[in-house]
Design an enzyme around this catalytic site. Sequence first.
Site, PDB file in Angstrom:
ATOM      1  N   CYS B  79       1.055  -1.109   0.005  1.00 21.99           N
ATOM      2  CA  CYS B  79       0.264   0.040  -0.046  1.00 21.99           C
ATOM      3  C   CYS B  79       0.928   1.306   0.034  1.00 21.99           C
ATOM      4  CB  CYS B  79      -1.088  -0.013   1.071  1.00 21.99           C
ATOM      5  SG  CYS B  79      -2.168   1.146   0.997  1.00 21.99           S
ATOM      6  N   HIS B 170      -3.338  -5.269   1.695  1.00 19.06           N
ATOM      7  CA  HIS B 170      -2.774  -5.398   2.905  1.00 19.06           C
ATOM      8  C   HIS B 170      -2.563  -6.907   3.047  1.00 19.06           C
ATOM      9  CE1 HIS B 170      -2.344  -0.992   3.970  1.00 19.06           C
ATOM     10  NE2 HIS B 170      -3.584  -1.066   3.317  1.00 19.06           N
ATOM     11  N   GLU B 172      -1.057  -8.086   5.439  1.00 21.34           N
ATOM     12  CA  GLU B 172      -0.892  -8.254   6.841  1.00 21.34           C
ATOM     13  C   GLU B 172      -2.001  -8.308   7.831  1.00 21.34           C
ATOM     14  OE1 GLU B 172      -0.432  -5.721   5.053  1.00 21.34           O
ATOM     15  OE2 GLU B 172      -0.893  -3.608   6.299  1.00 21.34           O
TER      16      GLU B 172
END
Lengths: 294, 189
Positions: B79, B170, B172
Amino acid sequence: MSKVGTDRVKRGMAEMQKGGVIMDVVNAEQAKIAEEAGAVAVMALERVPSDIRAAGGVARMADPTIVEEVMGAVSIPVMAKARIGHIVEARVLEAMGVDYIDESEVLTPADEVYHLNKREYTVPFVCGCRNLGEAARRIGEGTSMLRTKGEPGTGNIVEAVRHIREVNAQVRKLVNMNEDEIMTYAKELGAPYEVLLGIKENGRLPVVNFAAGGVATPADAALMMQLGADGVFVGSGIFKSDNPAKFARAIVEATTHYEDYELIAKVSKDLGTAMKGIEISNIAPADRMQDRGW
Amino acid sequence: MVKIGVLGLQGAIREHVRSIEATGAEAAVIKQKEELADIDGLILPGGESTTMRRLIDKYDFFDALVDFGQAGKPIFGTCAGLILLANEIVGQETAHLGLMDIKVERNAFGRQRESFEAELAVKGVADNFEAVFIRAPDIEAVGSEVEVLAEYDGRIVAAQQGHYLCSAFHPELTDDHRLTEYFVKMVEK
């Protein structure tokens, strides 16, 4: 198939703000100063909390012109405040494309019984809390981010410190409890049982918790980070100081490097006068914003 | 075991650390440029790219990060990290690190209310990767050295150029650690 407005998408946005500073601004010029200083987001307002406090009367959602002006001026996310329980103010801000709504006790509540059902919105919300009961109720209603209430517009950090310590102490207590003790704790706190159970399982709150309400200096921001805040909201502190640009940069740096005391000393030099500040005991109970919310 | 750093100036640092550790690699949060010497690969996390760039400059990280990449050490930007890696940003005269030959557009999918999650095919990683897009950028164009790894709605959202990897989404924020694992394997090589 794509899905909008999921918990992951709404909470994730707040995760991206971690370690950062969100600054109150009242026009495009201030928003640009904030962005340039390294703010991760701005809160578009008609008046900063200390001016709301001074002006008295009913404080409402900002004029959409101001919110639009700020949205047009910066590329970082823009937040705006709606009154507690004011369904239409929140829907209007959502329709305008605001990135986050603060259901805020800084404004005069529209509903003295109910908060917004924040699960129904695509836009994420941030809400204030003073303790784990309040935090868990707001999470139950669907907030995607928390912040301490502190005592807004005072430039006095004492209430924000009280609130972050209280929430974190209660989270620690909860995490160490036996599961069979949680229902009674939920009853004591007035907290939804399922939310508490989730916090116990994960060892922490399911959403980020920022500091807000009284941050007036770089050292205040760093203090809140050390006490476990995920980031910092600065309201009246910046644009009520003598040199807002320098002040804003100093707050950002102190937040990033909150354990580097030499650096905090350096950035705190020659900032000019910080906002004057108010001793909490001099505020009449009826004027305490933190007592708004249920 | 390889050691992977996460640039620790601002953003979703904790989540990347968790994801790296879930793959069995060692994670480190990098707050000072000297710490780059101790790691084998680096993740530039999601956050606010303008904020991160300011802090990169302030702490004299810029040249150290470029040197890290040019020395052949793998970097993965997610990002905001992808924006930092790009050598061209739509509507801006200057880019940031400029390590990848990609042209990116910030907030290309709109504001927060347009943010979304979707299942994606990521080449060499998964057919059904859970991707979370938050005020995400996209990649408008790539150079000849760049391999496109994923597209969404006809727009490029993940790419690799040698030892550089990037995603507009994302990895994560979910428990799907396969893309992080892919990067860990890049570092192991």
